[in-house]
Scaffold this active site. Structure first.
Site, PDB file in Angstrom:
ATOM      1  N   HIS A  98      -8.279   2.283   7.122  1.00  0.00           N
ATOM      2  CA  HIS A  98      -7.585   1.327   7.964  1.00  0.00           C
ATOM      3  C   HIS A  98      -6.287   1.694   8.762  1.00  0.00           C
ATOM      4  O   HIS A  98      -5.810   0.925   9.809  1.00  0.00           O
ATOM      5  CB  HIS A  98      -7.211   0.107   7.194  1.00  0.00           C
ATOM      6  CG  HIS A  98      -6.176   0.142   6.389  1.00  0.00           C
ATOM      7  ND1 HIS A  98      -6.162   0.695   4.977  1.00  0.00           N
ATOM      8  CD2 HIS A  98      -4.738  -0.275   6.369  1.00  0.00           C
ATOM      9  CE1 HIS A  98      -5.096   0.646   4.526  1.00  0.00           C
ATOM     10  NE2 HIS A  98      -4.050   0.027   5.432  1.00  0.00           N
TER      11      HIS A  98
ATOM     12  N   GLU B  67      -3.720   3.968  13.885  1.00  0.00           N
ATOM     13  CA  GLU B  67      -2.548   3.538  14.060  1.00  0.00           C
ATOM     14  C   GLU B  67      -1.640   4.642  14.115  1.00  0.00           C
ATOM     15  O   GLU B  67      -0.681   5.033  14.540  1.00  0.00           O
ATOM     16  CB  GLU B  67      -2.109   2.380  13.046  1.00  0.00           C
ATOM     17  CG  GLU B  67      -0.794   1.733  13.486  1.00  0.00           C
ATOM     18  CD  GLU B  67      -0.377   0.471  12.578  1.00  0.00           C
ATOM     19  OE1 GLU B  67       0.749   0.459  12.325  1.00  0.00           O
ATOM     20  OE2 GLU B  67      -1.338  -0.052  12.244  1.00  0.00           O
ATOM     21  N   ASP B  68      -1.866   5.487  12.752  1.00  0.00           N
ATOM     22  CA  ASP B  68      -0.888   6.521  12.339  1.00  0.00           C
ATOM     23  C   ASP B  68      -1.266   7.777  12.444  1.00  0.00           C
ATOM     24  O   ASP B  68      -0.434   8.956  12.075  1.00  0.00           O
ATOM     25  CB  ASP B  68      -0.525   6.241  10.669  1.00  0.00           C
ATOM     26  CG  ASP B  68       0.252   5.150  10.471  1.00  0.00           C
ATOM     27  OD1 ASP B  68       0.668   4.410  11.526  1.00  0.00           O
ATOM     28  OD2 ASP B  68       0.056   4.242   9.358  1.00  0.00           O
TER      29      ASP B  68
ATOM     30  N   ASP C  18       1.940 -30.564 -13.397  1.00  0.00           N
ATOM     31  CA  ASP C  18       0.807 -29.473 -13.233  1.00  0.00           C
ATOM     32  C   ASP C  18       1.092 -28.196 -13.474  1.00  0.00           C
ATOM     33  O   ASP C  18       0.663 -27.215 -13.144  1.00  0.00           O
ATOM     34  CB  ASP C  18       0.025 -29.452 -11.877  1.00  0.00           C
ATOM     35  CG  ASP C  18       0.960 -29.204 -10.757  1.00  0.00           C
ATOM     36  OD1 ASP C  18       2.410 -29.209 -11.002  1.00  0.00           O
ATOM     37  OD2 ASP C  18       0.528 -29.164  -9.857  1.00  0.00           O
TER      38      ASP C  18
ATOM     39  N   ASP D 292      -4.308  -5.251   2.283  1.00  0.00           N
ATOM     40  CA  ASP D 292      -3.369  -4.345   2.678  1.00  0.00           C
ATOM     41  C   ASP D 292      -1.996  -5.027   2.384  1.00  0.00           C
ATOM     42  O   ASP D 292      -0.966  -4.153   1.910  1.00  0.00           O
ATOM     43  CB  ASP D 292      -3.718  -4.103   4.158  1.00  0.00           C
ATOM     44  CG  ASP D 292      -2.430  -3.154   4.657  1.00  0.00           C
ATOM     45  OD1 ASP D 292      -2.013  -2.361   4.101  1.00  0.00           O
ATOM     46  OD2 ASP D 292      -2.025  -3.577   5.832  1.00  0.00           O
TER      47      ASP D 292
END
Length: 724
Positions: A75, A79-80, A261, A142
């Protein structure tokens, strides 16, 4: 990589899951990611490849498919690293490439602000999610791993990421029904945003020993259900999340003992009929609290959640919640849309249709955003529409309308249909007339009173409604039905704001100037921009930054004109109002409001038609523009401050502070202590919990002004003070 997660750990999880994964594709995806990230390390010091491995392992827990795991492993490569989407598509297919692209940020586009970049990245991800929800599930995993390892970030980045997670990603996880991820994202964000409050609640939970309490209660209930013909009931127990308690204690100002609760027992049965039978058994065993019963089976939440909730008082006097649901409802409550993959074999019937229904809100949000020129409003819509709290109200025919908490009767009308909202003239709640800004409460029966077909909404409604659906339907009506009116409204509002910011564009350059601003907004013409301002699709506050940039460029070409004044020595006469004007004796003088000169400022004079000389600061933008005009150049004369004259001159200050009660009084007190006359004062609330104040005060000189500014900056919560 001793001590770090490795690919063998992921393969072991895949094997233990018992699901049929394509190991050949996973091997190939890991090898590509491992090569691409080779030599890269995270801030924590671990090899970068550990991060995608952790994300993939979280997806195995959710039961996601092979393509999701492959996309998770890769993923970050686009981008990198140097890997391209085309390479991924050729090796792994279009679906995997689409998922990787969906979670890849827009890094090569320049944006005018961080907020705009955040909005556009989110829009890109939501568009990908509307085609394939697995994109968002990967992104949530992520973000979850990033938050788990956020201690390595600088402090400010931790807070920024935590705030974004709390406002955007946790609500999306809620809408997708993935409760475990939603709760952990909230708790980890809270730890970074308010560690003291977080620890206080952890201490309270430890003191009350809640886990043992609910475990014992669950066993007692299991035995009673078996006695009543439900021996197969599965019992679970849970303690409310830290953030869930925090929200009620600190945001609703309730004591820990007032939260009913905190502890919950969950009963999981085979059929809906058994769920209602079990409810009767529970109410026979324990005393139910009034108004604390909720039937989410007959009226599911917008994210598909179904269960019966009732709050009862235990024999120890401690209140606790009982949740009753079927096995399928429990799977959907735990895993949300991910259950579509995790339990595909068991709940296949109709699951695709339900998946489509649960993603309808994404498509609706994106559809409304296509009509809106203001990219930043997407963040506002996300924050407004994805609030965890919802209300449920009914039409007179019994149809259920789900709305976020705080929604008004107008939001209710537009949720029924845009035509109902546009024709709305009033509303009845439980047969009684209410104001149109009435806040909807769960269980109300709301009837919308309509007028003639051409009635149309009011512009003021944009300030009342809370949902993006209603807001965009109102804007669209004005956009289509009132174009000329919108253009006039938008241009007039823009001109007012420009005058307030002392921006004066010459008439001969106005059209070209506004056409350029419109182009920067990706609009075809200035009229289209005015119309967008008129119907609310574009916010003036977001436009002013670009206008100031263009105005600075416009003025840059005229800088030399400031020195074009004739350099002719003239006789100095005695001045009037503390000002000496070269060549003119006892000339009446007035001070220009556009720059409000003070003693100590360099000044120039402009011979007006009808009233003496107008005094401007030498660097005043209006003065420089006029000096560059051949028709006006000869009317500018030199001027000086008279040394012996002492009196007050008006100066306007803009003060920004954190909004709080008593702020105006503190500012006024500071001015009183300095014995400064105040001619005008106004204050208003602005975004981000801040307030803006405009002050017109009397000043003797620039030195006097500097002492006043220093005093005001010391007032509590004042952020900035400047002269305008």
């Amino acid at each position: 990589m001793a001590g770090y997660v490795v690919y063998d750990d992921l393969k072991q999880m895949v094997l233990e899951s018992g699901r049929p994964y394509d190991m050949e594709m996973l091997d190939k995806a890991y090898q590509l990611a491992e090569r691409a990230h080779s030599g890269q390390f995270r801030r924590s010091g671990e090899p970068y490849i550990c991060h995608p491995l952790h994300v993939a392992m979280l997806l195995v827990d959710l039961g996601m498919d092979t393509e999701s795991l492959a996309a998770a492993l890769m993923h970050d490569v686009v981008e990198d690293t140097s890997v391209t989407l085309d390479e991924l598509e050729s090796q792994f297919g279009a679906d995997v490439a689409h998922m990787v692209d969906g979670v890849t940020k827009l890094t090569k586009i320049k944006f005018s602000s961080v907020e705009e970049q955040q909005a556009e990245n989110l829009r890109k991800m939501l568009m990908a999610m509307s085609q394939d929800v697995r994109v968002m599930i990967i992104k949530l995993c992520d973000r979850l791993h990033n938050m788990r390892t956020g201690d390595a970030w600088p402090e400010q980045k931790r807070r920024d990421k935590a705030l974004e997670t709390m406002e955007v990603y946790a609500p999306i996880a809620h809408r997708l029904g993935i409760s475990n991820i939603k709760e952990e994202l909230e708790d980890r964000s809270l730890w970074y945003l308010d560690p003291v409050g977080y620890q206080n609640i952890k201490d309270l939970l430890a003191e009350n020993g809640g886990r043992e309490f609910v475990t014992n209660i669950a066993e007692v209930i299991r035995e009673r259900l078996a006695e009543n013909g439900m021996p197969e009931a599965i019992m679970k127990s849970r303690v409310k999340s830290v953030y869930g308690i925090y929200r009620k204690m600190f945001m609703q100002n309730r004591d820990f003992e007032e939260i009913y609760d905190v502890y919950a027992v969950r009963i999981i049965l085979d059929t809906v009929a058994e769920c209602y039978n079990a409810l009767g058994v529970i109410h026979d065993m324990y005393h139910p609290l009034p108004n604390r019963f909720k039937d989410y089976i007959s009226t599911p939440k917008p994210n598909g959640y179904q269960s019966l909730h009732t709050t009862v008082i235990g024999h120890e006097g401690v209140p606790f919640e009982v949740q009753i649901r079927t096995r399928e409802m429990d799977q959907m409550a735990e895993y949300g849309v991910a259950a579509h993959w995790k339990y595909k074999a068991g709940i296949q019937s109709g699951s695709s249709d339900r998946l489509e229904e649960r993603l309808a809100w994404v498509r609706q949000l994106l559809e409304s955003q296509r009509e809106n020129e203001d990219a930043g409003s997407l963040l506002q819509d996300i924050k407004g529409d994805l609030l965890p709290e919802e209300v449920f109200a009914f039409t007179p025919k019994g149809d259920v309308i789900n709305l976020p908490a705080g929604a008004t009767a107008i939001d209710f009308a537009y949720a029924i249909h845009s035509a109902v909202g546009n024709r709305m003239i009033g509303a009845k709640v439980n047969s009684r007339i209410v104001p149109i800004d009435h806040k909807v409460v769960t269980g109300e029966i709301i009837e919308i009173i309509t007028g003639p077909a051409d009635k149309g909404p009011s512009r003021d409604w944009l300030k009342i409604v809370t949902t993006s659906e209603a807001r965009n339907k109102i804007r669209n009506w004005f956009k289509k039905e009132r174009r000329e009116e919108n253009i006039q409204e938008g241009r007039a509002a823009l001109e007012r704001e420009m005058r307030r910011n002392l921006i004066t564009v010459p008439d001969d350059k106005w059209d070209e100037f506004m056409a350029e601003i419109a182009r920067r907004q990706r609009l075809n013409s200035a009229d289209e921009m005015y119309a967008a301002l008129g119907y609310g699709g574009l916010q003036i506050s977001r436009l002013m930054g670009k206008i100031k940039d263009e105005y600075a460029k416009l003025k840059a070409g005229d800088e030399k004109a400031a020195n074009l004044m004739a350099d002719i020595p003239l006789k100095k006469y005695k001045g009037s109002d503390g000002v000496v004007v070269e060549g003119i004796d006892n000339c009446p003088v007035k001070f220009a409001k556009c720059c409000s000169p003070l003693p100590g400022d360099e000044i120039v004079g402009f011979i007006t038609r009808g009233f003496g000389v107008s005094i401007h600061k030498k660097d005043c933008q209006n003065a420089q523009a006029s000096m560059a005009d051949p028709e006006n150049r000869g009317r500018w004369v030199r001027a000086y401050w008279e040394d012996t004259k002492q009196e007050n001159y008006k100066a306007t200050l803009e003060l920004t502070a954190m909004d709080r009660s008593g702020l105006v009084g503190d500012v006024a007190m500071a001015l009183t202590e300095l014995r400064v006359p105040v001619y005008a004062m106004s204050a208003r609330a602005v975004d981000n919990g801040r307030a803006s104040m405009s002050l017109t005060i009397g000043i003797a000189s620039t030195e006097h002004l500097n002492s006043v500014l220093a005093k005001l900056r010391r007032v509590k919560d004042v952020v900035s003070v400047m002269r305008v």
